[in-house]
Design an enzyme around this catalytic site. Structure first.
Site, PDB file in Angstrom:
ATOM      1  N   HIS A  91     -31.335   9.720  -9.731  1.00  0.00           N
ATOM      2  CA  HIS A  91     -32.723  10.182  -9.761  1.00  0.00           C
ATOM      3  C   HIS A  91     -32.864  11.184 -10.883  1.00  0.00           C
ATOM      4  CE1 HIS A  91     -34.005   8.000  -6.285  1.00  0.00           C
ATOM      5  NE2 HIS A  91     -32.889   8.351  -5.662  1.00  0.00           N
ATOM      6  N   ALA A 144      -8.105   4.941  -1.857  1.00  0.00           N
ATOM      7  CA  ALA A 144      -9.126   5.133  -0.820  1.00  0.00           C
ATOM      8  C   ALA A 144      -9.803   6.497  -0.972  1.00  0.00           C
ATOM      9  CB  ALA A 144      -8.465   5.027   0.551  1.00  0.00           C
ATOM     10  N   THR A 149     -15.922   8.758 -11.516  1.00  0.00           N
ATOM     11  CA  THR A 149     -16.975   9.336 -12.352  1.00  0.00           C
ATOM     12  C   THR A 149     -16.794   8.948 -13.828  1.00  0.00           C
ATOM     13  OG1 THR A 149     -15.686  11.342 -12.702  1.00  0.00           O
ATOM     14  CG2 THR A 149     -17.200  11.364 -10.840  1.00  0.00           C
ATOM     15  N   ARG A 167      -0.708   6.351 -12.050  1.00  0.00           N
ATOM     16  CA  ARG A 167       0.441   5.519 -12.413  1.00  0.00           C
ATOM     17  C   ARG A 167      -0.028   4.375 -13.310  1.00  0.00           C
ATOM     18  NH1 ARG A 167       3.138   8.509  -9.310  1.00  0.00           N
ATOM     19  NH2 ARG A 167       3.675   8.129  -7.152  1.00  0.00           N
TER      20      ARG A 167
HETATM   21  C1  LIG Z   1      -3.843   4.167  -4.227  1.00  0.00           C
HETATM   22  C2  LIG Z   1      -2.793   3.543  -3.332  1.00  0.00           C
HETATM   23  C3  LIG Z   1      -2.834   2.032  -3.449  1.00  0.00           C
HETATM   24  C4  LIG Z   1      -1.490   4.113  -3.914  1.00  0.00           C
HETATM   25  O1  LIG Z   1      -0.419   3.551  -3.331  1.00  0.00           O
HETATM   26  P1  LIG Z   1       1.064   3.888  -3.905  1.00  0.00           P
HETATM   27  O2  LIG Z   1       1.295   3.282  -5.235  1.00  0.00           O
HETATM   28  O3  LIG Z   1       1.997   3.490  -2.822  1.00  0.00           O
HETATM   29  O4  LIG Z   1       0.992   5.437  -4.175  1.00  0.00           O
HETATM   30  P2  LIG Z   1       1.809   6.605  -3.487  1.00  0.00           P
HETATM   31  O5  LIG Z   1       1.628   6.568  -2.008  1.00  0.00           O
HETATM   32  O6  LIG Z   1       3.186   6.565  -4.057  1.00  0.00           O
HETATM   33  O7  LIG Z   1       1.034   7.894  -4.030  1.00  0.00           O
HETATM   34  C5  LIG Z   1       1.131   8.306  -5.363  1.00  0.00           C
HETATM   35  C6  LIG Z   1       0.464   9.654  -5.492  1.00  0.00           C
HETATM   36  O8  LIG Z   1      -0.960   9.459  -5.392  1.00  0.00           O
HETATM   37  C7  LIG Z   1      -1.515  10.202  -4.306  1.00  0.00           C
HETATM   38  N1  LIG Z   1      -2.507   9.330  -3.665  1.00  0.00           N
HETATM   39  C8  LIG Z   1      -2.323   8.097  -3.176  1.00  0.00           C
HETATM   40  N2  LIG Z   1      -3.461   7.600  -2.697  1.00  0.00           N
HETATM   41  C9  LIG Z   1      -4.400   8.542  -2.891  1.00  0.00           C
HETATM   42  C10 LIG Z   1      -5.778   8.598  -2.596  1.00  0.00           C
HETATM   43  N3  LIG Z   1      -6.388   7.582  -2.014  1.00  0.00           N
HETATM   44  N4  LIG Z   1      -6.447   9.704  -2.953  1.00  0.00           N
HETATM   45  C11 LIG Z   1      -5.821  10.753  -3.549  1.00  0.00           C
HETATM   46  N5  LIG Z   1      -4.499  10.741  -3.871  1.00  0.00           N
HETATM   47  C12 LIG Z   1      -3.811   9.659  -3.519  1.00  0.00           C
HETATM   48  C13 LIG Z   1      -0.321  10.476  -3.392  1.00  0.00           C
HETATM   49  O9  LIG Z   1      -0.542  11.634  -2.624  1.00  0.00           O
HETATM   50  C14 LIG Z   1       0.803  10.649  -4.398  1.00  0.00           C
HETATM   51  O10 LIG Z   1       0.691  11.937  -4.977  1.00  0.00           O
HETATM   52  P3  LIG Z   1       2.016  12.738  -5.483  1.00  0.00           P
HETATM   53  O11 LIG Z   1       2.612  11.922  -6.584  1.00  0.00           O
HETATM   54  O12 LIG Z   1       1.473  14.053  -5.932  1.00  0.00           O
HETATM   55  O13 LIG Z   1       2.907  12.817  -4.281  1.00  0.00           O
HETATM   56  C15 LIG Z   1      -2.982   3.913  -1.830  1.00  0.00           C
HETATM   57  O14 LIG Z   1      -2.625   5.257  -1.599  1.00  0.00           O
HETATM   58  C16 LIG Z   1      -4.434   3.724  -1.359  1.00  0.00           C
HETATM   59  O15 LIG Z   1      -5.298   4.599  -1.475  1.00  0.00           O
HETATM   60  N6  LIG Z   1      -4.719   2.508  -0.829  1.00  0.00           N
HETATM   61  C17 LIG Z   1      -6.041   2.105  -0.420  1.00  0.00           C
HETATM   62  C18 LIG Z   1      -6.030   1.662   1.055  1.00  0.00           C
HETATM   63  C19 LIG Z   1      -7.302   0.958   1.425  1.00  0.00           C
HETATM   64  O16 LIG Z   1      -8.384   1.372   1.065  1.00  0.00           O
HETATM   65  N7  LIG Z   1      -7.169  -0.120   2.144  1.00  0.00           N
HETATM   66  C20 LIG Z   1      -8.314  -0.923   2.475  1.00  0.00           C
HETATM   67  C21 LIG Z   1      -7.846  -2.316   2.682  1.00  0.00           C
HETATM   68  S1  LIG Z   1      -9.039  -3.476   2.090  1.00  0.00           S
END
Ligand SMILES: CC(C)(COP(=O)(O)OP(=O)(O)OC[C@H]1O[C@@H](n2cnc3c(N)ncnc32)[C@H](O)[C@@H]1OP(=O)(O)O)[C@@H](O)C(=O)NCCC(=O)NCCS
Length: 229
Positions: A91, A144, A149, A167
């Site tokens: 907006h 998630a 942004t 990553r």
């Molecule tokens: C993003 C995602 C895929 C990363 O998975 P991963 O590669 O196994 O990553 P890790 O668990 O090793 O986390 C890596 C780092 O990112 C951070 N991180 C992971 N997911 C995050 C999120 N959603 N928000 C903020 N930080 C996040 C972790 O705390 C970690 O931080 P660090 O390095 O300081 O310890 C997973 O965390 C996620 O968010 N999945 C989405 C789940 C979802 O929405 N499912 C719906 C099904 S349809």
């Protein structure tokens, strides 16, 4: 009562919902600017505020509660977790002597809309919010609850508020091989590698490759090109 009885009862009880969902899905899809094959969403919980400016590629899956508003292009093979919003409009505000409630870009356009582009092979995690005027690069994964942004580079995991790269997915050579395996051409692979390199320069990020970890799992994709968006 056996399990089959209860499943049949459940199926019957849900029939009216299924019929309503199917009818509504058909009507909502027909209003979109473009909708590819295999577009999947729950029509009773999804909202497409501006269907005439929303384009969706092939094999796009939205979990429950999708909310899309603005000028949005979504590529092929894209996954959305539950309750993801893509809001490409703002907006108008901060205009002297004028109330935010009553300023419009035009009579028929209440918002300042900037296009948002979500490229092929992206996965957006549950409850994320994607704002306007940005591109989520091919193969990116958005964690998630993120608030996106800015542009997200291709084949990068990004998360948080604001959403930032965490990553790389595959190193450059493996990425080229991966894209070849999906049927994309070499020039796109080169372009994506360069885009990612430029966007992530100066950042020290780990690289992940989950092939060894998950390779044995069931793969139901076609080993055929889906075409770049
Ligand atoms: C993003 C995602 C895929 C990363 O998975 P991963 O590669 O196994 O990553 P890790 O668990 O090793 O986390 C890596 C780092 O990112 C951070 N991180 C992971 N997911 C995050 C999120 N959603 N928000 C903020 N930080 C996040 C972790 O705390 C970690 O931080 P660090 O390095 O300081 O310890 C997973 O965390 C996620 O968010 N999945 C989405 C789940 C979802 O929405 N499912 C719906 C099904 S349809």
């Amino acid at each position: 009562m056996n399990r089959n009885f209860w499943s049949s009862l459940f199926w019957l009880a849900n029939l009216p919902r299924r019929v309503r969902e199917r009818l509504r899905r058909r009507a909502m899809t027909a209003q979109l600017a473009a909708a590819g094959q295999g577009f999947c969403f729950d029509a009773l919980t999804a909202t497409f505020v501006t269907p005439h400016t929303i384009r969706v590629g092939n094999n796009v899956f939205f979990n429950l509660g999708a909310y899309l508003s603005g000028d949005i292009s979504i590529g092929n093979n894209v996954l959305f977790g539950p309750h993801v919003s893509v809001l490409s409009g703002n907006h108008l505000f901060g205009i002297r002597g004028k109330s935010v409630r009553h300023i419009r870009m035009a009579q028929d356009n209440p918002e300042h809309i900037e296009p948002t582009r979500i490229e092929d092979e992206v996965w957006i995690g549950a409850h994320s919010i994607v704002l306007g005027g940005l591109t989520i690069g091919m193969g990116a994964v958005v964690g998630a609850g993120s608030i996106v942004t800015k542009d997200i580079p291709p084949y990068t995991i990004a998360a948080g508020n604001p959403c930032k790269p965490l990553r790389r997915i595959f190193d450059d050579n493996v990425l080229v091989e991966h894209l070849r395996g999906l049927g994309y051409d070499e020039s796109l692979a080169g372009e994506l590698v360069e885009r990612r390199r430029q966007a992530l320069q100066g950042l020290k990020l780990a690289t992940i490759d989950n092939t060894g970890r998950y390779e044995q799992f069931f793969y139901h994709g076609q080993l055929q090109p889906t075409g770049a968006n």
